[in-house]
Design a protein around this motif. Structure first.
Motif, short mmCIF file in Angstrom:
data_model
loop_
_atom_site.label_atom_id
_atom_site.label_comp_id
_atom_site.label_asym_id
_atom_site.label_seq_id
_atom_site.Cartn_x
_atom_site.Cartn_y
_atom_site.Cartn_z
N TYR A 394 0.83 -1.21 0.00
CA TYR A 394 0.00 0.00 0.00
C TYR A 394 0.86 1.26 0.00
CZ TYR A 394 -3.89 -3.11 0.98
OH TYR A 394 -4.82 -4.10 0.90
N LYS A 395 0.86 1.95 -1.12
CA LYS A 395 1.66 3.17 -1.26
C LYS A 395 0.88 4.30 -1.92
CE LYS A 395 6.04 0.65 -1.51
NZ LYS A 395 7.27 0.39 -2.29
N ASP A 396 -0.45 4.17 -1.96
CA ASP A 396 -1.27 5.18 -2.62
C ASP A 396 -1.67 6.26 -1.61
OD1 ASP A 396 -2.99 6.71 -4.07
OD2 ASP A 396 -4.50 5.14 -4.39
N PRO A 397 -1.06 7.45 -1.65
CA PRO A 397 -1.39 8.49 -0.66
C PRO A 397 -2.80 9.04 -0.83
CG PRO A 397 0.06 9.36 -2.36
CD PRO A 397 -0.03 7.89 -2.61
N ASN A 399 -5.44 7.21 -1.12
CA ASN A 399 -6.37 6.30 -0.45
C ASN A 399 -6.10 6.38 1.04
OD1 ASN A 399 -7.45 3.91 0.81
ND2 ASN A 399 -7.66 3.00 -1.22
N SER A 400 -7.01 7.03 1.77
CA SER A 400 -6.77 7.30 3.19
C SER A 400 -6.67 6.02 4.01
CB SER A 400 -7.87 8.19 3.76
OG SER A 400 -9.15 7.61 3.55
N GLN A 402 -5.57 3.03 2.91
CA GLN A 402 -4.28 2.42 2.62
C GLN A 402 -3.15 3.19 3.30
OE1 GLN A 402 -3.49 1.62 -1.49
NE2 GLN A 402 -5.44 0.58 -1.85
N GLU A 403 -3.26 4.51 3.31
CA GLU A 403 -2.24 5.32 3.96
C GLU A 403 -2.19 5.02 5.46
OE1 GLU A 403 -0.78 9.99 4.05
OE2 GLU A 403 -2.89 9.51 3.66
N ARG A 406 -0.57 1.56 6.03
CA ARG A 406 0.88 1.65 5.89
C ARG A 406 1.51 2.36 7.09
NH1 ARG A 406 5.28 1.43 2.73
NH2 ARG A 406 6.75 3.15 2.84
N ASP A 407 0.91 3.47 7.53
CA ASP A 407 1.46 4.21 8.67
C ASP A 407 1.53 3.32 9.91
OD1 ASP A 407 1.76 6.44 7.14
OD2 ASP A 407 0.06 7.54 7.98
N GLU A 460 -8.02 11.58 12.44
CA GLU A 460 -7.62 10.21 12.17
C GLU A 460 -8.14 9.33 13.29
OE1 GLU A 460 -6.34 9.48 9.45
OE2 GLU A 460 -5.20 11.17 8.69
#
Length: 654
Positions: A394-397, A399-400, A402-403, A406-407, A460
């Motif tokens: 997941y590296k699509d910024p 897509n909240s 996916q972000e 990843r975080d 968030e």
């Protein structure tokens, strides 16, 4: 008996129909706990197979290495240790009738039976093979983060009752290993040791055993179940020593007490089960009793200092959240592929997605495919491998969700663990079982996290995580069977003299239960915001009491969140700080986006007539345009249902 398990004479009996050559000495493995572990050729072949080698990548203590850096040992090393200890216990119980204080046992009965089809030597050989392989294979179905995926999120069936996983793994063993184990009934006898919760036989079944010649393979040797997996067993004896050694915690555990074990003869209560003699003649063996309880105390210590360490639980909570979000992302992808979800805005909220699909069969089929993908990944990779795979996927910024996934994943890998901001321990008035059933399921926890995050103005929502453990705390009862006179046999926890001591240790274990709240470092750095969050969580969860906040314990409604704008008032300067903090967060978020705050957002009504309503309004605005799954969802009903009281002793009748 030989260190290899079977002598040449016993191998000649061809236990379970196995060829003598398969049971011959194969290899010596050096181990930090038991030193030399001797393996037969069959055991070496099993060890070198893909299903067992994958256990090298599965850590025995999960995320505990984030607290104790040495705790990186694997399920595989523990499995080898369990095999070794199983042999040690079997040696003791077989030899006890030749010792200075023999007890009439099952082995004596076997020797006197005169059964030509199943002579003593064959029964002994079969029980040894079963015990050793049971120790080696008992963790076969474990996966990385299994307790989180299986018990907490309920995304996959538990490892100890997952027959589909067992069948899949068993099929991966080489045919020349599987065929002889299948053919002789050994596989049927092994399965209840691996899938302990799927065991179709109850304790009553074991107490009413048919004649030996009429038994199915799984009922031939009931005592082996105790050797591998009862309270004081090969599993416990190895993992206590191994886990303490690898974490660096001190431990002094002896083995001489094992000399007290014997196997009860048939026709008695608890027939053919492992029993511990805690007396010799009329004199109680204080050394045996002391050592028994020492093992139970060390088990408690490991739970307290390792398994429920606040940093480990914080990492577990983060992993639980990212796996839940990842599972939902996979589900949305499946539904999109099926053509039933097309609205990209809708995809931000998993509940809205599933509610929009009218055909439940489509949802069920998609969930099954997701479960299959999860199963595939977790059987192929280890703990770190799973996290590294998710982080790279997941590296699509844009897509909240996916972000966020990843975080969280990168944070766990880099040991940037959420901080503990609140803990509500066990209290006299709290019904753990009722609390867990009310708030512990994944959907309910997510709903509460969202609502409180919105109240606190967190854009968030996954920056706030709840940890609610199962009320049983994965505690095995002290069910090792003991006897003082050789006639009365009972579980240690029911013993007239020692049962209370065992129950006291178990109760101490249960009292480790606590609800924990974790937050990202940015949230945890704001004590006023944390106080508001804890107060609102208390209101959401029936007046839960937070450790170190005695002032709000007198009345749940006097908590910070509930007090604003009510008669249970905090000082106005404290109320001002709470609302101003929320307002400042909202203004900062708008400024970053180049938007201007409204007059009420920038200044607000200073009369404090409805401060709580202001806080909710600010939080609502802050989250209105940002609600990935796990983040705030503005579509959730504003007013939750009235939370049930979890403290029946307060203000409730009989």
């Amino acid at each position: 008996m030989t260190v290899w398990g079977l002598t040449a004479e016993l191998r000649a009996q061809r236990p379970w129909g196995l060829d003598e050559a398969m049971l011959a000495p194969g290899k010596v493995v050096t181990d930090p706990i038991h030193h030399d572990i001797h393996l037969s050729r069959l055991e070496v072949a099993l060890l070198n197979s893909k299903p067992l080698q994958r256990l090298r990548r599965v850590r025995q203590l999960g995320t505990s290495n984030l607290v104790y850096p040495g705790a990186t040992h694997s399920r595989l090393s523990h499995s080898l240790g369990a095999l070794h200890v199983s042999q040690r216990i079997l040696d003791v119980v077989e030899a006890q009738r030749s010792g200075p204080h023999p007890t009439r046992d099952l082995f004596e009965e076997w020797a006197a039976s005169g059964d030509r089809d199943f002579p003593y030597e064959k029964r002994l050989a079969e029980s040894i093979v079963l015990g050793r392989l049971g120790g080696l294979l008992h963790d076969l179905c474990h996966i990385p983060f299994g307790h989180t995926l299986e018990d907490d999120l309920e995304l996959l069936a538990p490892h100890d009752e997952n027959e589909e996983r067992f069948d899949r793994l068993w099929s991966q063993f080489p045919e020349d290993i599987r065929a002889p184990i299948d053919a002789g009934g050994l596989l049927d006898a092994l399965k209840p040791l691996i899938l302990s919760k799927a065991d179709p036989f109850s304790d009553d079944t074991y107490e009413e055993l048919p004649p030996f010649s009429d038994r199915p393979p799984e009922l031939r040797y009931p005592f082996v179940r105790d050797v591998v997996g009862n309270t004081i067993c090969a599993d416990l004896i190895d993992y206590l020593q191994r886990d303490h050694y690898m974490t660096g915690l001190p431990a002094s555990l002896g083995h001489r007490f094992l000399d007290g074990f014997y196997v009860a003869p048939s026709g008695s209560w608890s027939a053919e089960r492992m029993v511990m003699r805690i007396a010799r003649g009329d004199r109680e063996r204080a050394d045996i009793v002391t050592e028994l309880f020492k093992y139970l105390r060390y088990r408690y210590e490991e739970t307290e200092r390792v398994l429920v360490h606040h940093t480990k639980l914080g990492a577990d909570a983060m992993i639980g959240k990212l796996l839940a979000m990842w599972s939902d992302e996979l589900l949305i992808a499946e539904l999109r592929e099926a053509g039933v979800v097309k609205d990209r805005d809708l995809e931000r909220d998993i509940d809205a997605v599933t509610d929009s699909v009218q055909d439940s069969e489509v949802i069920d089929a998609a969930r099954a495919r997701v479960a299959g993908r999860l199963e595939d990944l977790f059987l192929e990779r280890g703990d770190d491998g799973v996290l590294e795979h998710i982080a790279s996927e997941y590296k699509d910024p844009a897509n909240s969700r996916q972000e966020a996934i990843r975080d969280l994943t990168v944070s766990v890998l880099d040991r940037s663990i959420f901080k503990l901001i609140g803990k509500a321990p066990q209290t006299a008035g709290l019904d753990r079982e009722k609390f867990f059933n009310t708030f512990g399921n994944p959907a309910k926890k997510r709903e509460i996290e969202r609502r409180v995050a919105r109240f606190a103005g967190l854009t968030e929502g996954w920056h706030l995580l709840l940890w609610i453990p199962h009320p049983k705390m994965r505690l095995k009862p002290a069910d090792v069977l003991v006897t003082s006179d050789g006639r009365t046999i009972q579980p240690l926890r029911l013993h007239d003299r020692h049962g209370l001591q065992g129950e006291a240790i178990s109760e101490s274990h249960r009292e480790l239960w606590a609800v924990s709240v974790y937050a990202s470092s940015s949230v945890a750095a704001d004590p006023e915001l944390c106080s508001a969050i804890l107060a609102e969580l208390s209101k959401e969860m029936g007046g839960l009491r937070w450790e170190g906040q005695a002032a709000q314990h007198e009345d749940a409604e006097a908590s910070i969140g509930a007090s604003i704008g009510t008669s249970h008032r905090l000082p106005q300067d404290e109320e001002r700080h709470i609302v101003d903090s929320l307002r400042q967060r909202r203004v900062a978020a708008l400024t970053r986006r180049g938007e201007a705050p409204t007059e009420s957002e920038s200044s607000g009504d200073r009369t404090y007539a409805n401060l709580r309503e202001q806080a909710l309004a600010i939080a609502e605005a802050a989250s209105a345009d940002h609600f990935a799954l796990g983040a705030v969802n503005p579509e959730v009903d504003e007013a939750p249902d009235e939370s049930p009281s979890l403290f029946p002793s307060e203000g409730a009748g009989e």
